[in-house]
Design a protein around this motif. Structure first.
Motif, PDB file in Angstrom:
ATOM      1  N   GLY A  48       0.801  -1.366  -0.108  1.00 38.40           N
ATOM      2  CA  GLY A  48       0.003  -0.095  -0.026  1.00 38.40           C
ATOM      3  C   GLY A  48       0.775   1.277  -0.116  1.00 38.40           C
ATOM      4  N   THR A  49       2.030   1.218  -0.232  1.00 39.16           N
ATOM      5  CA  THR A  49       3.012   2.257  -0.324  1.00 39.16           C
ATOM      6  C   THR A  49       3.109   3.102  -1.765  1.00 39.16           C
ATOM      7  N   TRP A  50       2.689   4.009  -1.834  1.00 36.91           N
ATOM      8  CA  TRP A  50       2.872   4.805  -3.117  1.00 36.91           C
ATOM      9  C   TRP A  50       4.269   5.442  -3.156  1.00 36.91           C
ATOM     10  N   SER A  51       4.750   5.890  -4.357  1.00 35.46           N
ATOM     11  CA  SER A  51       5.950   6.180  -4.573  1.00 35.46           C
ATOM     12  C   SER A  51       6.211   7.775  -4.873  1.00 35.46           C
ATOM     13  N   ASP A  52       7.089   8.230  -5.564  1.00 34.41           N
ATOM     14  CA  ASP A  52       7.153   9.503  -5.882  1.00 34.41           C
ATOM     15  C   ASP A  52       6.003   9.700  -6.988  1.00 34.41           C
ATOM     16  N   ASP A  53       5.721   8.753  -7.551  1.00 34.25           N
ATOM     17  CA  ASP A  53       4.609   9.061  -8.803  1.00 34.25           C
ATOM     18  C   ASP A  53       3.296   9.597  -7.994  1.00 34.25           C
ATOM     19  N   GLY A  54       2.967   8.961  -6.896  1.00 34.75           N
ATOM     20  CA  GLY A  54       1.882   9.222  -6.188  1.00 34.75           C
ATOM     21  C   GLY A  54       2.100  10.619  -5.309  1.00 34.75           C
ATOM     22  N   ALA A  55       3.185  10.732  -4.761  1.00 38.44           N
ATOM     23  CA  ALA A  55       3.407  11.911  -3.960  1.00 38.44           C
ATOM     24  C   ALA A  55       3.385  13.084  -4.678  1.00 38.44           C
TER      25      ALA A  55
END
Length: 501
Positions: A48-55
């Motif tokens: 469930g961890t988003w990366s720089d793409d989501g942030a």
């Protein structure tokens, strides 16, 4: 499909695709089997961890919702992500691309935002965050949308390839939001629109393809690109995401297909997920994926603010969200009963998490998890829910039976047809007597129907009657606690005749 369904779907579609792809990033396709969240892989992050793409997508969404289109503010929020962990689950920053890192360095050194992205920056870092432009700036025409997309791209990626990818993506999403159903037609129309724009304007401000002739050549090269295999180059990511979106029948099929391309899996799935979320809607995303995102409060507040930019067709008012209007429980005056001897309380509320246009209660687009957390914050131990199964489906909250207990709220169901009387008087009275006993021992009980008015009001008054109050007193207490409750004559007669024969 209501617009909030598509808006929230795009946000969560992007984030869930990103999070699903994180464990598989940089792996070849033949190393990826059935896609599921795993706590290991190239980044070794919890599920469930988003990366720089989501942030960075959330950073742009926050910027647009707060100040409108302003590349200087976009740059500041990107720096806040890098320096402070803003918009990242757990405040943990990882997976920073080379071009993005270089652009952030330029921004920190004072380079104007729209000049920070290098001309050789052909990675997908601007495309992975551009989605909110189409979501927030829905009223802007195609001409203005393209202009903003290329300018936003140049904050981190200044190549003509990246600018064209961003412009084409927002044009596509804009058409999906308005409900265009034929995906091939959506792509063709968006390409034609961008071709017309570039033929008249070129890419003003671009260091690589400012004249119209060069911009059109760049577009032709982009559209004809043969690779389409999800690498870090923006043209590969775009076409891999599009192919995944164009070939699948539901959201899950889109993102699984995108991840199975391998290589830059989180970005490809995020880009494809944004398209799929806008097309299929948020409730087509498996609830386990949505509710399983880490630090879900971060995107949910922004998604609520985004939904609040829309107004319902019914009354022209903004949608009421858990962000705008936190769930309220109206507690009854228990004086004269034995219910409050150990601190027990009884209150009325409406269906948590409902996404529904009520004729009397207005347009609601609420978040079930946020409402469940709010119930616990208010001290509610038990929720007596009086709605029927078909109402849960209409209000898009069939997950209530799982979500409330997961947040520590016991759910007791006793469906009553709206706006009728209980179907089984004996079972109804036994239920109230049992709940009253728990309140006497200190429990806090909330009683809810869809709108928190008639069935909740009748049940609250019957509970007070069961505990010794006269009819008029019980009815007055309900009216005093929550206005416009208990107005149906048949239900008023039922309260006055308590106990039922």
């Amino acid at each position: 499909m209501l617009l909030p369904e598509r808006l929230e779907g795009a946000v969560y579609g992007h984030l869930c695709g990103d999070a699903l792809g994180v464990p598989y990033e940089f792996q070849p396709p033949d190393h990826i089997g059935a896609v599921e969240w795993r706590g290991h892989g190239s980044h070794d992050r919890p599920p469930g961890t988003w990366s720089d793409d989501g942030a960075l997508m959330l950073a742009l969404l926050d910027s647009l919702l707060t100040v409108g289109f302003d590349t200087a503010d976009q740059a500041l929020r990107a720096l806040a992500w890098r320096d402070e962990g803003a918009y990242a689950p757990g405040g943990l920053v990882f997976d920073i691309g080379t071009a993005t890192s270089q652009a952030l360095h330029q921004l920190r050194s004072g380079t104007p935002p729209e000049e920070a992205g290098g001309v050789d920056a052909k990675g997908n870092g601007s495309l992975m965050r551009i989605l909110p432009l189409a979501l927030v700036c829905r009223g802007v025409d195609d001409e203005g949308l393209v202009d903003m997309a290329v300018r936003a791209s140049r904050v981190t990626h200044g190549s003509a390839e990246a600018q064209i990818a961003c412009a084409l993506y927002v044009l596509i999403v804009g058409r999906l939001l308005r409900g265009d159903a034929d995906r091939a037609d959506v792509l063709a129309d968006s390409v034609a629109c961008l071709r017309d724009h570039l033929g008249r304007n070129g890419l003003p401000g671009s260091k690589e393809a400012a004249p119209a002739s060069e911009a059109l050549t760049a577009l032709d090269d982009f559209v004809a690109w043969p690779g389409r295999r999800g690498s870090g180059r923006v043209v590969d990511s775009f076409w891999s995401a599009w192919d995944a979106f164009a070939a699948a029948a539901d959201y899950a099929g889109v993102v699984v297909r995108a991840v199975e391309y391998g290589h830059d899996t989180d970005t490809t799935a995020a880009i494809a997920g944004g398209l799929a979320g806008a097309y299929f809607g948020v409730h087509d995303i498996p609830s386990g994926w949505r509710f399983g995102l880490r630090d879900r409060r971060i995107p949910q507040e922004l998604a609520d603010r985004l939904v609040e930019t829309d107004v319902s067709d019914w009354d022209g008012k903004p949608w009421q969200t858990s962000h705008r209007r936190p769930l309220r429980v109206d507690f009854l005056d228990l004086d004269g009963t034995d219910l409050a001897t150990d601190g027990g309380r009884v209150g009325m509320t409406f269906l948590p998490g409902k996404r529904y246009l009520g004729y009397y209660t207005g347009p609601h687009w609420r978040d079930l998890v946020a409402d469940a957390i709010r119930l616990r914050e208010l001290g509610v131990d038990i929720l007596l829910l009086l709605v029927e199964d078909d109402e849960l489906e209409r209000c898009r909250v069939t997950d209530v039976v799982d979500v409330l207990p997961a947040q520590g709220v016991e759910l007791v169901r006793h469906p009553i047809a709206d706006p009728r009387l209980p179907a089984d008087d004996r079972a109804y009275r036994l239920l109230l007597a049992g709940l009253a006993e728990r309140v006497r021992k200190g429990a806090t009980l909330a009683i809810a129907c869809r709108g928190g008015l008639d069935r909740a009001g009748m049940t609250s008054a019957c509970l007070l009657r069961e505990c010794g109050l006269e009819a008029d007193t019980a009815i007055d207490r309900v009216h005093a606690a929550r206005h416009h409750t208990l107005t149906m004559l048949e239900q008023l007669r039922y309260v006055r005749a308590w106990p039922p024969t």
